[in-house]
Design a protein around this motif. Structure first.
Motif, PDB file in Angstrom:
ATOM      1  N   GLY A  29      21.408 -14.853 -42.502  1.00 59.88           N
ATOM      2  CA  GLY A  29      20.294 -15.009 -41.578  1.00 59.88           C
ATOM      3  C   GLY A  29      19.887 -13.761 -40.837  1.00 59.88           C
ATOM      4  O   GLY A  29      18.970 -13.797 -40.009  1.00 59.88           O
ATOM      5  N   ARG A  30      20.549 -12.632 -41.103  1.00 61.53           N
ATOM      6  CA  ARG A  30      20.177 -11.376 -40.467  1.00 61.53           C
ATOM      7  C   ARG A  30      18.729 -11.019 -40.812  1.00 61.53           C
ATOM      8  O   ARG A  30      18.274 -11.239 -41.943  1.00 61.53           O
ATOM      9  N   VAL A  31      17.986 -10.466 -39.840  1.00 63.60           N
ATOM     10  CA  VAL A  31      16.598 -10.076 -40.071  1.00 63.60           C
ATOM     11  C   VAL A  31      16.456  -8.571 -39.894  1.00 63.60           C
ATOM     12  O   VAL A  31      16.850  -8.016 -38.860  1.00 63.60           O
ATOM     13  N   ASP A  32      15.936  -7.906 -40.917  1.00 65.57           N
ATOM     14  CA  ASP A  32      15.609  -6.482 -40.849  1.00 65.57           C
ATOM     15  C   ASP A  32      14.101  -6.336 -40.750  1.00 65.57           C
ATOM     16  O   ASP A  32      13.364  -6.935 -41.539  1.00 65.57           O
ATOM     17  N   PHE A  33      13.648  -5.550 -39.791  1.00 64.24           N
ATOM     18  CA  PHE A  33      12.214  -5.327 -39.613  1.00 64.24           C
ATOM     19  C   PHE A  33      11.807  -4.023 -40.274  1.00 64.24           C
ATOM     20  O   PHE A  33      12.627  -3.142 -40.510  1.00 64.24           O
ATOM     21  N   PHE A  34      10.529  -3.909 -40.569  1.00 59.84           N
ATOM     22  CA  PHE A  34      10.022  -2.717 -41.241  1.00 59.84           C
ATOM     23  C   PHE A  34       8.682  -2.335 -40.633  1.00 59.84           C
ATOM     24  O   PHE A  34       7.995  -3.154 -40.008  1.00 59.84           O
ATOM     25  N   ASP A  35       8.322  -1.068 -40.826  1.00 61.79           N
ATOM     26  CA  ASP A  35       7.059  -0.570 -40.279  1.00 61.79           C
ATOM     27  C   ASP A  35       5.875  -1.186 -41.012  1.00 61.79           C
ATOM     28  O   ASP A  35       5.869  -1.285 -42.242  1.00 61.79           O
ATOM     29  N   VAL A  36       4.878  -1.596 -40.251  1.00 58.49           N
ATOM     30  CA  VAL A  36       3.659  -2.195 -40.809  1.00 58.49           C
ATOM     31  C   VAL A  36       2.478  -1.323 -40.398  1.00 58.49           C
ATOM     32  O   VAL A  36       2.297  -1.030 -39.214  1.00 58.49           O
ATOM     33  N   GLU A  37       1.658  -0.941 -41.375  1.00 52.91           N
ATOM     34  CA  GLU A  37       0.494  -0.102 -41.113  1.00 52.91           C
ATOM     35  C   GLU A  37      -0.787  -0.876 -41.369  1.00 52.91           C
ATOM     36  O   GLU A  37      -0.885  -1.623 -42.349  1.00 52.91           O
ATOM     37  N   ASP A  38      -1.765  -0.681 -40.489  1.00 56.31           N
ATOM     38  CA  ASP A  38      -3.046  -1.370 -40.634  1.00 56.31           C
ATOM     39  C   ASP A  38      -4.011  -0.630 -41.558  1.00 56.31           C
ATOM     40  O   ASP A  38      -4.840  -1.255 -42.224  1.00 56.31           O
ATOM     41  N   GLU A  39      -3.947   0.689 -41.594  1.00 52.02           N
ATOM     42  CA  GLU A  39      -4.893   1.472 -42.384  1.00 52.02           C
ATOM     43  C   GLU A  39      -4.441   1.541 -43.838  1.00 52.02           C
ATOM     44  O   GLU A  39      -3.267   1.774 -44.127  1.00 52.02           O
ATOM     45  N   TYR A  40      -5.394   1.333 -44.757  1.00 51.67           N
ATOM     46  CA  TYR A  40      -5.079   1.390 -46.186  1.00 51.67           C
ATOM     47  C   TYR A  40      -6.232   2.025 -46.947  1.00 51.67           C
ATOM     48  O   TYR A  40      -7.344   2.179 -46.429  1.00 51.67           O
TER      49      TYR A  40
END
Length: 351
Positions: free
Chosen positions: A31-42
């Protein structure tokens, strides 16, 4: 932010999957949660819609390569499934060819359990669905998959001319058509015209589950697809752009006609001038819901962002019968309805 895109939990080594509720990678075991960077520009590439010419072309290879993170096994194919199990060791499969990566992704916003609930809620809103089906709509299986699409945006200058008409009644009670000419220029900005580009979803099905909230679109990150299947496109950008151009033209025509009060169109000629046209290759979240009703198999698609369900659901023949009857009554056709031949045809349809 430290990112873990290996597909394995740093605590117990089990597989990770993108969990819409946490907006992160969750371990199936601990159940561990790892977060990651999210970018809006594509990335948005340029295209000329008049000629369907891609200015900065970045096509996906006809054959993509996938490899297993754990054992290194590799597979090739036009259609690639990401983050499912390697047939040799059970590890996550990842795309090896960076050119295969989409520009952007609309992430799933709910899981399969919520999809089952939303399916039941959506069926209840289907007016023509049989009452018995609405009471207990149980999916037999639900498939979660990201489907490919091209998103087109453009600005349009449209010079138009034509003839419309209104139905009017003279002093004697006779009706006639009053014709009038129209002309002018319509300026429009059309954003995010979505064109599906695989065999998994048809354009009609996509239209049924739209809209997608495109302001929530994110730059593609492989973390979004862990635990989901992904299909890559088998229709070229140029072919998809032709469909997008037709959609744009229909929207512009509607804008033109919305200026006027009219009952019908005799003619409408429009010259389109496109500029600042762009496209992006992106992934859209969908659920394919499979179920049975009265021993007949059905399959319908659901928007994985909003929960809106498409067509191909059971319909009540009696409801259709009464609707037809009501329409005939409104138009004074009640007497004709009960002619022997027509009545037999309707009853045969109902049975």
């Amino acid at each position: 932010m430290k990112e873990n895109l290996s597909g394995k939990c740093e605590s117990c080594g089990s597989e990770l999957y993108f969990n819409p509720e946490d907006r992160g990678l969750k371990c199936k075991a601990c159940g561990r949660v790892d977060f990651f960077d999210v970018e809006d520009e594509y990335s948005k590439k340029t295209i000329e819609l008049e000629t369907l010419t891609v200015i900065s072309k970045d096509e996906i290879a006809k054959k993509s390569v996938t490899r297993c993170d754990s054992c290194g096994a590799s597979f090739t194919g036009q259609y690639v499934t990401l983050a499912t199990k390697c047939e040799y060791c059970g590890g996550n499969m990842v795309v090896d060819d960076a050119a295969s990566h989409p520009d952007a992704c609309v992430p799933f916003s709910f899981n399969k359990e919520a999809a089952s609930i939303k399916f039941a809620e959506g069926v209840k809103k289907k007016f023509l669905a049989p009452r018995a089906f609405k009471k207990n709509p149980k999916p037999e299986s639900i498939e979660s998959i990201y489907v490919p699409a091209f998103s087109f945006s453009t600005q349009v200058d449209a010079a138009f001319s034509g003839e419309l008409y209104e139905n009017e009644t003279d002093s004697d009670g006779d009706t006639y058509k009053r014709r009038f000419r129209i002309n002018g220029t319509e300026y429009a900005t059309i954003n995010n015209v979505l064109v599906e580009c695989s065999d998994y979803l048809t354009q009609t099905e996509l239209k049924q589950i739209e809209p997608y909230y495109m302001n929530e679109t994110k730059k593609f990150n492989q973390a979004f697809v862990y635990g989901y299947s992904v299909e890559y496109y088998n229709r070229t950008v140029e072919e998809s752009a032709k469909i997008a151009r037709e959609i744009v033209q229909e929207r512009v025509k509607k804008k033109i006609l919305s200026r006027y009060d009219y009952d019908g169109v005799n003619s409408l000629n429009v010259d389109y001038n496109y500029h600042d046209s762009t496209y992006s290759y992106l992934l859209l979240p969908t659920y394919r819901v499979n179920y049975k009703y009265k021993n007949k198999e059905y399959s319908t698609v659901m928007n994985g962002q909003t929960g809106k369900i498409g067509g191909n659901t059971p319909t009540s023949k009696w409801k259709i019968f009464w609707i037809v009857l009501g329409i005939l009554a409104v138009f004074g056709g009640v007497v004709a309805l009960f002619s022997d031949e027509l009545f037999r045809e309707i009853m045969r349809f109902v049975r």
